[in-house]
Write a protein that holds these residues in place. Structure first.
Motif, PDB file in Angstrom:
ATOM      1  N   HIS A  88      -4.932   7.295   6.035  1.00 47.67           N
ATOM      2  CA  HIS A  88      -3.901   6.238   6.908  1.00 47.67           C
ATOM      3  C   HIS A  88      -4.739   5.759   7.978  1.00 47.67           C
ATOM      4  O   HIS A  88      -5.730   6.481   8.790  1.00 47.67           O
ATOM      5  N   CYS A 126       0.859  -1.241  -0.056  1.00 49.39           N
ATOM      6  CA  CYS A 126       0.014   0.121  -0.067  1.00 49.39           C
ATOM      7  C   CYS A 126       0.965   1.210  -0.133  1.00 49.39           C
ATOM      8  O   CYS A 126       0.711   2.250  -0.779  1.00 49.39           O
ATOM      9  N   SER A 127       1.898   1.215   0.698  1.00 56.21           N
ATOM     10  CA  SER A 127       2.581   2.635   0.736  1.00 56.21           C
ATOM     11  C   SER A 127       3.396   2.718  -0.408  1.00 56.21           C
ATOM     12  O   SER A 127       4.153   3.789  -0.965  1.00 56.21           O
ATOM     13  N   GLN A 185       5.206   8.138   6.282  1.00 53.03           N
ATOM     14  CA  GLN A 185       4.671   8.868   5.280  1.00 53.03           C
ATOM     15  C   GLN A 185       3.565   9.750   5.930  1.00 53.03           C
ATOM     16  O   GLN A 185       3.432  11.072   5.797  1.00 53.03           O
ATOM     17  N   SER A 198      -3.523  11.188   0.456  1.00 48.13           N
ATOM     18  CA  SER A 198      -3.304   9.708   1.172  1.00 48.13           C
ATOM     19  C   SER A 198      -4.255   9.603   2.383  1.00 48.13           C
ATOM     20  O   SER A 198      -3.930  10.735   2.953  1.00 48.13           O
ATOM     21  N   SER A 241      -7.172   1.466  -3.436  1.00 47.60           N
ATOM     22  CA  SER A 241      -6.104   0.867  -2.213  1.00 47.60           C
ATOM     23  C   SER A 241      -5.565  -0.555  -2.863  1.00 47.60           C
ATOM     24  O   SER A 241      -6.103  -1.236  -3.504  1.00 47.60           O
ATOM     25  N   GLU A 299      -2.618   2.468   4.167  1.00 52.56           N
ATOM     26  CA  GLU A 299      -2.959   3.745   3.751  1.00 52.56           C
ATOM     27  C   GLU A 299      -3.659   3.473   2.144  1.00 52.56           C
ATOM     28  O   GLU A 299      -3.289   2.482   1.562  1.00 52.56           O
ATOM     29  N   VAL A 357       1.673   4.395  -3.266  1.00 54.82           N
ATOM     30  CA  VAL A 357       1.528   5.637  -3.002  1.00 54.82           C
ATOM     31  C   VAL A 357       2.865   6.605  -3.372  1.00 54.82           C
ATOM     32  O   VAL A 357       2.936   7.597  -4.007  1.00 54.82           O
ATOM     33  N   LEU A 412      -5.195   5.848  -1.291  1.00 57.49           N
ATOM     34  CA  LEU A 412      -5.440   7.400  -2.201  1.00 57.49           C
ATOM     35  C   LEU A 412      -6.761   7.610  -2.277  1.00 57.49           C
ATOM     36  O   LEU A 412      -7.687   6.732  -2.679  1.00 57.49           O
ATOM     37  N   SER A 448       4.203   3.500   5.628  1.00 57.00           N
ATOM     38  CA  SER A 448       2.906   4.267   5.709  1.00 57.00           C
ATOM     39  C   SER A 448       3.169   5.114   7.026  1.00 57.00           C
ATOM     40  O   SER A 448       2.766   6.292   7.070  1.00 57.00           O
TER      41      SER A 448
END
Length: 644
Positions: free
Chosen positions: A390, A336-337, A358, A388, A410, A395, A340, A397, A355
């Motif tokens: 969290h 997921c991170s 970030q 983003s 996601s 995380e 992004v 978008l 995540s």
């Protein structure tokens, strides 16, 4: 065959030819998450909902400054490698390399990992090979590869027979990425490296070593391509097998060969309609060499970074729909991170790897914690698409709102659902990039919207009328955290006065008091449905403000310093404490303090909540300016825990 072609076209968002047989366009429906309609799979569906989607948010220079701010905020997570130390001590390297092995049972395939395996892995880490002082080396990755926590390609899981999860996977690293080499394994097959946002073991075969000057020069090439497709692939090249059909994924940066250095032909062909890039390769001795490689102009690439607009963020993210989830980037996928991170690499951002980092990084930060679902939904309406979102461990978008639901894109590992006819939650393993709404449930049974902690927008507040103001940094930082607002998108009006309603709004945002319009309407005749009705009600309910005897709040009335001190004195943590002696005796205008405000002003001065106008003047009846109110808010924010 036609049905299969339709599936591909629908997945890619390609318009279906009108020559197809009637009804064929609807003959195949791709599976989606609950509450997701087919039209939502098109980027334009969400882009059309955005006001000014093509407006540039930050220009390249501002993004470079933003990257420097990331490093300032996360000095232990993100680095400018050009400033990286040239040597490490044995103690420093041991601290990062000697990572503890799992305490719970681990599996290689179906078998439990034996103690002898860990012992051998410990030897491979080559801690005895460390010197008291260890000089670093420099290099580039020659392909996309995997950074591992330990020097092994083995896949070790926390349950049997799950080759899609590796406890040892730390991160993927893209091709042509600069690294600092800190150490090598006992068998010399692995390097322990630092990339700009992650440490780990990298196969030595995937790294080409070079001197520092060459390393810096390649990173600073002014003209470069950025891969903006999900991935691109080089042509087959029988003359250079090490780059033949090499794949590059989104966000990869590849320097362009200077026009004057281009040959007439390249390995038996003319490279018309091609960009030509300069690729790092590893020679037989492990050293860096550069080769030229053509990339057709039809590939999804751009010269330089993409303009940073909300439209471009959404379009980039939608190119990853349906892709496989890859824990830590394994299986040539993304977690997921990383999704992004790689979307935002296309604009020149250098984000932290994980995540949590970030979330704590630079940018505008909106907190959802402590709020009801209804108010979280209201807050989401102020979040720009492409931000983003969290919560712990994940995380995504943000895309926007549709029919009262809030949607995200996601890279989803799993979610929970209740099957028809049952009452218990079941975990559903997804491991795919999907669109879903925030009513999806976590394995704990908590809906995502209730689990949300933070929204992060990669942009910074900049008020033009604060250019030379001494409190600019404080004010813009508060605005980045949604605690103060400007009078417009570009102006703060620092010398303007603060009304009772405006100060109530600031305190409500600081202490996460949810608006209560009914409370205000029930108490005051001059508050109905104005913008401030909810915050007035919340502030009064919390005991911070009082109205007048005629049942009016006087929301537009400006506040003076004495009145603000009294409001602050009603904060429970402040009202319960006393001031350390008489803080007012040093002020020659102390007699002008109203009797009802003396104790409050004494406490406010003692706790550093009010700044003195001059060393011997407190100016109790001066009206509080907007900049002064922001400084007070900042002081409240920085009070030691338990004193706010």
């Amino acid at each position: 065959m036609v049905r299969y072609l339709m599936k591909i076209l629908l997945t890619m968002g390609v318009a279906v030819s009108l020559t197809c047989p009637a009804g064929l366009a609807e003959a195949y429906e791709v599976q989606t998450m609950p509450q997701v309609k087919a039209e939502m799979l098109q980027a334009d569906y969400w882009i059309h909902k955005i006001a000014n989607p093509d407006q540039v948010i930050l220009n390249p220079g501002q993004i470079e400054e933003f990257n420097r701010e990331i490093i300032r905020k996360l000095p232990d997570s993100v680095y400018n490698l050009a400033d990286y130390p040239s040597s490490w001590t044995r103690e420093q390297l041991t601290r990062v390399i000697d990572y503890p092995f799992p305490s719970e049972p681990s599996y290689m395939g179906a078998e439990v990992v034996a103690a002898s395996y860990w012992q051998q892995l410990k030897r491979q880490m080559n801690l005895d090979g460390l010197k008291e002082k260890n000089q670093v080396q420099y290099g580039f990755t020659v392909k996309r590869s995997n950074l591992k926590i330990y020097p092994t390609a083995d896949v070790i899981g926390d349950e049997p027979n799950d080759p899609a999860f590796d406890l040892f996977q730390n991160s993927a690293i893209l091709a042509a990425e600069p690294v600092v080499i800190l150490h090598h394994s006992l068998d010399q097959q692995w390097y322990y490296v630092q990339m700009y946002n992650c440490l780990g073991w990298l196969p030595a075969a995937d790294v080409a070593v070079c001197d520092r000057n060459t390393w810096l020069d390649y990173q600073n090439e002014p003209d470069f391509l950025v891969v903006t497709g999900n991935y691109i692939r080089l042509d087959q090249d029988p003359f250079l097998p090490q780059i033949s059909a090499m794949e590059f994924t989104m966000g990869t940066r590849l320097p362009l060969v200077k026009p004057e250095d281009l040959p007439d032909s390249m390995r038996g062909r003319r490279v018309y309609q091609n960009y030509v890039v300069k690729l790092p390769v590893r020679n037989m001795s492990g050293q860096l060499e550069f080769v030229m490689a053509p990339i057709p102009i039809s590939h999804d690439v751009t010269i330089g970074y993409l303009p940073y607009t909300r439209e471009n963020v959404i379009r980039q993210a939608f190119k990853m729909q349906g892709e496989r989830y890859g824990w830590g980037g394994m299986l040539n996928g993304r977690d997921c991170s990383a999704l992004v991170l790689e979307v935002y690499r296309c604009f020149g951002f250098r984000l932290a790897r994980n995540s949590d980092a970030q979330r704590l990084s630079a940018g505008k930060t909106l907190s959802f914690e402590g709020y009801s679902v209804a108010y979280r939904e209201k807050l989401l309406q102020s979040v720009s698409p492409g931000a983003s979102l969290h919560f712990s461990g994940h995380e995504m978008l943000y895309l926007g709102e549709d029919s009262g639901r809030y949607y995200v894109l996601s890279d989803l590992g799993s979610f929970a659902e209740i099957k028809a006819g049952e009452t218990e939650l079941h975990s559903v393993r997804v491991r795919t990039v999907v669109i879903n709404d925030l009513n999806v449930t976590r394995a704990s049974g908590v809906p995502w919207i209730e689990a949300l902690t933070t929204a992060k927008l990669l942009e910074k507040t900049s008020f033009t009328d604060l250019a030379n103001h001494p409190d600019r940094a404080v004010i813009e930082n508060l605005a980045d955290n949604y605690l103060v607002q400007g009078v417009s998108a570009t102006e703060f009006n620092p010398e303007g006065t603060v009304s009772r309603a405006e100060f109530a709004a600031m305190l409500c945002r600081l202490w996460k008091l949810e608006p209560d319009q009914a409370e205000a309407q029930g108490q005051f005749t001059d508050v109905s449905d104005q913008w401030y009705a909810g915050v007035v009600g919340a502030a009064v309910k919390a005991g911070l403000f009082q109205g007048s005897d005629d049942k009016k709040f006087h929301p537009e009335a400006p506040l003076d310093r004495a009145q603000v001190a009294v409001i602050l004195s009603r904060v429970p943590e402040i009202s319960a404490t006393g001031a350390d002696g008489d803080q007012l005796e040093k002020f020659r205008d102390r007699d002008s303090i109203p009797s009802w405000a003396k104790e409050a002003m004494n406490k406010a001065i003692a706790k550093g909540l009010l700044r003195c106008q001059t060393p011997d003047q407190i100016a109790p009846l001066d009206l509080v300016t907007r900049s002064e109110a922001a400084v007070i808010l900042d002081a409240l924010l920085k009070m030691p825990a338990g004193e706010e």
